[in-house]
Write an enzyme that holds these catalytic residues in place. Structure first.
Site, short mmCIF file in Angstrom:
data_model
loop_
_atom_site.label_atom_id
_atom_site.label_comp_id
_atom_site.label_asym_id
_atom_site.label_seq_id
_atom_site.Cartn_x
_atom_site.Cartn_y
_atom_site.Cartn_z
N LYS A 131 0.82 -1.22 0.00
CA LYS A 131 0.00 0.00 0.00
C LYS A 131 0.85 1.26 0.00
CE LYS A 131 -4.54 -1.40 1.53
NZ LYS A 131 -5.65 -1.18 2.47
N LYS A 137 -11.99 -5.21 -6.98
CA LYS A 137 -12.59 -3.95 -7.43
C LYS A 137 -11.63 -3.13 -8.28
CE LYS A 137 -14.13 -3.79 -2.96
NZ LYS A 137 -14.48 -3.28 -1.66
N LYS A 175 -6.87 -12.63 -8.20
CA LYS A 175 -8.09 -12.60 -7.41
C LYS A 175 -9.08 -11.58 -7.97
CE LYS A 175 -8.97 -11.64 -2.73
NZ LYS A 175 -8.53 -11.30 -1.39
#
Ligand code: TRP
Length: 335
Positions: A118, A203, A200
């Site tokens: 992140k 979004k 995976k």
């Protein structure tokens, strides 16, 4: 049987209310939340405090929280049975998080792969909250003396650090926190992108057809499945190297309860087109009643409020006991 042996194990889990809930979230986590309610003493939360480690737009954040809350109820999370609260409504979380920050080492936080990922992705906002996020997650779990935490692969490391911090704390002060175990549900489906089945379903998928949302209209769902990436084998069977088909079989199995062998014989001699249509329809049918129920409750502010307020009261009273105990042991003077 004594009361002790009859007591159900406590499960704690939370998710971040950050935008649309995907079919991956539904089959991988949410469906299990609903199922676990029968077997365990479950406490669930929307981890809104966690979301601000990344900048949020205020109006969007408000609607994300209420959307997610209503959607989880629509899926079958039952706050009468399992308190389902909004993390920021229960002030013990931020309080214990501060305390646990002081028992968590810089070095161990630096090893968190999610922090590394992140901080690369949001290089302009590598804030302290992003770094100490595992201490807040540890607080979430430890406040409720949870026996088990259902976690996907991406949260494994955070549960490990929770256990390490709890053990360290208990080592200094005696038994304050229960050491939680990871709970891996027998049927946790790992749903992959329909367009890029090695990754995976997410979004942030660049191709909108890769990701199905629980609130997608049935036609959209069916269309996305029709466009799913497959292979040139033209035979519905589960095998290495057939990631697209394997993923569709996993989804179909998880919704219908059919085994892979059953699915293979159901579609023997049929083409991928028929199979994709069947999976799309099965998903759309499963989600139809959820979407209906969501429509009924999303605008029922009073009902939603009653659910989250009652849940927060319950969570506050349980978690306060743990917080008080920890503070007392440390040397704080309780008021
Ligand atoms: N960090 C989790 C996520 O991003 C959400 C979360 C917050 C959580 N607190 C938790 C999960 C406690 C399990 C237990 O998905």
């Amino acid at each position: 049987m004594t009361e002790q042996t009859e007591r159900k194990k406590r499960v704690f889990s939370a998710v971040q209310p950050s935008g649309g809930v995907t079919l991956g979230n539904y089959l991988g986590a949410l469906k299990n939340w609903v199922k676990m309610q029968d077997e365990f003493d479950c406490i669930y939360a929307l981890a809104d405090l966690h979301t601000i480690t990344v900048r949020q737009e205020p109006a969007k954040m408000r609607s994300n929280i209420l959307d997610a809350y209503a959607l989880f109820l629509a899926c079958g999370v039952n706050p009468e049975k399992s308190p389902f609260f909004i993390q920021s409504h229960v002030n013990t979380h931020a309080q214990l998080a501060w305390i646990l920050n002081c028992y968590t080492q810089f070095g161990e936080l630096s090893r968190m792969t999610q922090f590394k990922d992140k901080s690369q992705k949001h290089a302009d906002n590598v804030n302290a909250g992003l770094f100490t996020y595992p201490a807040l997650m540890a607080a979430d779990i430890l406040l409720y003396q949870a026996d088990m935490v259902p976690v996907g692969a991406d949260q494994r490391q955070h549960l490990e650090i929770t256990r390490d911090v709890a053990q360290r704390f208990n080592g200094i002060y005696g038994n304050v926190f229960k050491i939680p175990e990871a709970y891996v549900p027998k049927t946790a489906a790992r749903v992959m992108s329909l367009q890029d089945p090695q990754n995976k379903m997410s979004k942030s998928d660049t191709n909108i057809n890769g990701c199905v949302y629980i609130l997608d209209p049935p036609e959209t769902i069916i269309k996305k499945f029709k466009r799913a990436v497959t292979d040139s084998d033209a035979c519905v069977r589960y095998a290495d190297g057939k990631d697209g088909i394997n993923n569709l079989m996993g989804i179909y199995s998880s919704i219908t309860g059919k085994s892979f062998a059953d699915i293979e014989s159901e579609f023997a001699g049929k083409g991928y087109g028929d199979f994709k249509q069947a999976v799309g329809e099965a998903v759309a049918e499963e989600l139809r009643p959820i979407q209906q129920r969501y429509k009924e409750i999303r605008d029922d502010k009073q009902y939603l409020e009653a659910c989250y307020k009652r849940s927060a009261e319950f969570a506050q009273s349980i978690s306060q006991r743990t917080l008080d105990k920890a503070m007392k042991k440390i040397g704080f003077i309780l008021k």
